[in-house]
Design a protein around this motif. Structure first.
Motif, PDB file in Angstrom:
ATOM      1  N   GLY A 294       0.762  -1.114  -0.089  1.00  0.00           N
ATOM      2  CA  GLY A 294      -0.070   0.010  -0.023  1.00  0.00           C
ATOM      3  C   GLY A 294       0.725   1.337  -0.046  1.00  0.00           C
ATOM      4  O   GLY A 294       0.562   2.230  -0.889  1.00  0.00           O
ATOM      5  N   ILE A 295       1.898   1.442   0.828  1.00  0.00           N
ATOM      6  CA  ILE A 295       2.604   2.734   0.713  1.00  0.00           C
ATOM      7  C   ILE A 295       3.454   2.968  -0.223  1.00  0.00           C
ATOM      8  O   ILE A 295       3.415   3.915  -0.731  1.00  0.00           O
ATOM      9  CB  ILE A 295       3.689   2.513   2.068  1.00  0.00           C
ATOM     10  N   LEU A 296       3.845   1.844  -1.057  1.00  0.00           N
ATOM     11  CA  LEU A 296       4.617   2.021  -2.334  1.00  0.00           C
ATOM     12  C   LEU A 296       3.497   2.181  -3.357  1.00  0.00           C
ATOM     13  O   LEU A 296       3.871   2.984  -4.231  1.00  0.00           O
ATOM     14  CB  LEU A 296       5.305   0.658  -2.744  1.00  0.00           C
ATOM     15  N   LYS A 297       2.355   1.570  -3.351  1.00  0.00           N
ATOM     16  CA  LYS A 297       1.312   1.997  -4.325  1.00  0.00           C
ATOM     17  C   LYS A 297       0.964   3.360  -4.081  1.00  0.00           C
ATOM     18  O   LYS A 297       0.444   3.984  -5.253  1.00  0.00           O
ATOM     19  CB  LYS A 297       0.280   1.198  -4.133  1.00  0.00           C
ATOM     20  N   ASP A 298       0.875   3.855  -3.113  1.00  0.00           N
ATOM     21  CA  ASP A 298       0.492   5.332  -2.918  1.00  0.00           C
ATOM     22  C   ASP A 298       1.512   6.214  -3.337  1.00  0.00           C
ATOM     23  O   ASP A 298       1.134   7.175  -4.195  1.00  0.00           O
ATOM     24  CB  ASP A 298       0.302   5.775  -1.283  1.00  0.00           C
ATOM     25  N   LYS A 299       2.856   6.217  -3.190  1.00  0.00           N
ATOM     26  CA  LYS A 299       3.938   7.024  -3.908  1.00  0.00           C
ATOM     27  C   LYS A 299       3.880   6.709  -5.285  1.00  0.00           C
ATOM     28  O   LYS A 299       4.109   7.534  -5.984  1.00  0.00           O
ATOM     29  CB  LYS A 299       5.192   6.223  -3.215  1.00  0.00           C
ATOM     30  N   MET A 300       3.600   5.418  -5.853  1.00  0.00           N
ATOM     31  CA  MET A 300       3.304   5.438  -7.202  1.00  0.00           C
ATOM     32  C   MET A 300       2.290   6.187  -7.928  1.00  0.00           C
ATOM     33  O   MET A 300       2.276   6.691  -8.894  1.00  0.00           O
ATOM     34  CB  MET A 300       3.497   3.706  -7.734  1.00  0.00           C
ATOM     35  N   THR A 301       1.272   6.072  -7.300  1.00  0.00           N
ATOM     36  CA  THR A 301       0.177   6.856  -7.645  1.00  0.00           C
ATOM     37  C   THR A 301       0.286   8.391  -7.650  1.00  0.00           C
ATOM     38  O   THR A 301      -0.211   9.003  -8.557  1.00  0.00           O
ATOM     39  CB  THR A 301      -1.092   6.697  -6.669  1.00  0.00           C
ATOM     40  N   GLU A 302       0.983   8.857  -6.707  1.00  0.00           N
ATOM     41  CA  GLU A 302       1.541  10.151  -6.528  1.00  0.00           C
ATOM     42  C   GLU A 302       2.215  10.774  -8.089  1.00  0.00           C
ATOM     43  O   GLU A 302       1.920  11.459  -8.692  1.00  0.00           O
ATOM     44  CB  GLU A 302       2.142  10.694  -5.483  1.00  0.00           C
ATOM     45  N   LEU A 303       3.330   9.787  -8.143  1.00  0.00           N
ATOM     46  CA  LEU A 303       4.095  10.174  -9.360  1.00  0.00           C
ATOM     47  C   LEU A 303       3.304   9.855 -10.432  1.00  0.00           C
ATOM     48  O   LEU A 303       3.345  10.818 -11.462  1.00  0.00           O
ATOM     49  CB  LEU A 303       5.343   9.040  -9.141  1.00  0.00           C
TER      50      LEU A 303
END
Length: 378
Positions: A294-303
């Motif tokens: 989830g935490i990496l998915k969230d950062k990927m979503t932001e990028l």
């Protein structure tokens, strides 16, 4: 360049800044400032240049300075702001390589600190007596920054530094809209910078939902400054020169970008906040090892969200930069999307935008700008 040389010889230089990089420039410079300093009792000129967000310095005498500035205008930049004790000058390089020189009354006539090791000079500082910073609790009545307000003070000045880099492309009496003005820090700072420091007679509007805050901000009673308790989608005030938005939450940034483009903004400065729209959509087989966290998915979503916003703006005729706005946070809230209108739609960026949508199975709200019939485009 003779007229510029005469200014250097006959007037006292306070600051030189450059903007609008030449498309054919071979230099890696992204920013350039020159100021007078005193070294061992002699006046010299310190050149502060930036490459890849790294600062470099060199010192020149007046003869070397004239040659250096001439070379910069001939090879790297299309405009220059020159501030002296006597006048403010804006220099434009025309298509035929001739020079247009505009002269105004001086705006930087306070005490000039030429100490080589002087503290950082902010665009808005105590010498300007910014009364709005006192009202907002950032400065005390003696115009000294309150200890626990330095981060906000630096944030405001960082924003104005970024604005200052492209202000020469904006004509006098600009129309400015802050689409998510919040407590009005940047709206008021922009008004103060454009009207008190640059003397540009700017008309500035701030938009947000909180009626009590809007009432407080309208209490400043500055000329050509007004705040509205309204939805971004209800914007109906006409064309815009500068559109700004700090920490517009989630799709509010996309709505702000849409109305900025629709109303022909020449300069757009947006600092997104939380970006959750694509979180439930994003899917990519190759990146499943990343997306399962989830935490990496969230950062990927932001990028991905900001990448799509940048490509969308390029497709609509803007030159886009992603700029580190502050270093205070470890989220995308410290990234500014800065877009300068160039007037020609970029079909390649539109293709890249569609490819990313397909690869990640997403649809971003900024997609709405492709429905705009932008009559500014060539």
């Amino acid at each position: 360049m003779k007229r510029i040389s005469e200014i250097f010889e006959n007037e006292s230089i306070r600051l030189i800044t450059f903007g609008k990089k030449r498309k054919d420039s071979q230099s890696q410079l992204t920013k350039l400032r020159i100021r007078p300093i005193i070294i061992k009792g002699n006046v010299t000129f310190q050149v502060e240049s930036f490459k890849d967000n790294k600062a470099f310095h060199q010192n020149l005498n007046k003869e070397q300075l004239i040659s250096y500035v001439t070379e910069c205008l001939e090879n790297d930049f299309l405009n220059m702001n020159l501030f002296t004790d006597q006048h403010d000058y804006t220099v434009f390089v025309n298509k035929d390589s001739s020079i247009t020189l505009l002269k105004k009354a001086p705006t930087r006539n306070g005490e000039l600190n030429m100490n080589h090791n002087s503290k950082k000079k902010y665009i808005i500082d105590s010498v300007d007596q910014p009364d709005f910073l006192v009202s907002l609790g950032i400065m005390d009545k003696k115009y000294q920054v309150i200890k626990n307000s330095y981060s906000k003070f630096r944030q405001i000045n960082r924003f104005l530094e970024i604005l200052d880099d492209d202000i020469s492309m904006i004509e006098s009496k600009p129309k400015v809209v802050d689409f998510c003005c919040g407590k009005g820090y940047l709206t008021l700072a922009t008004w103060f910078y454009l009207n008190r420091i640059r003397k540009m007679d700017a008309d500035i509007k701030g938009i947000d939902f909180k009626s009590d805050v809007i009432d407080f901000l309208n209490g400043f009673n500055y000329q050509r400054l007004s705040f509205y308790d309204m939805d971004i989608n209800d914007y109906s005030f006409g064309d815009i020169d500068i559109a700004i938005g700090l920490h517009a939450c989630d799709t509010a940034t996309d709505l702000s970008i849409y109305h900025a483009v629709k109303n022909k903004a020449k300069l757009i400065m947006m600092v997104p906040c939380c970006q959750h729209e694509l979180f439930s959509m994003i899917d990519n087989d190759l990146l499943q090892p990343l997306l399962k966290h989830g935490i990496l998915k969230d950062k990927m979503t932001e990028l991905l969200t900001n990448t799509l916003r940048g490509l969308a703006l390029e497709a609509m005729g803007y030159e886009v930069k992603m700029i580190e706005f502050t270093t205070l946070e470890h989220t995308m809230k410290n990234v500014m999307i800065k877009a300068v209108y160039k007037g020609k739609k970029n079909l390649q960026s539109l293709e890249k935008y569609r490819e990313l949508e397909a690869q990640f199975h997403v649809r971003c709200s900024v997609d709405k700008i492709f429905n705009i019939d932008n009559k500014n485009s060539n």
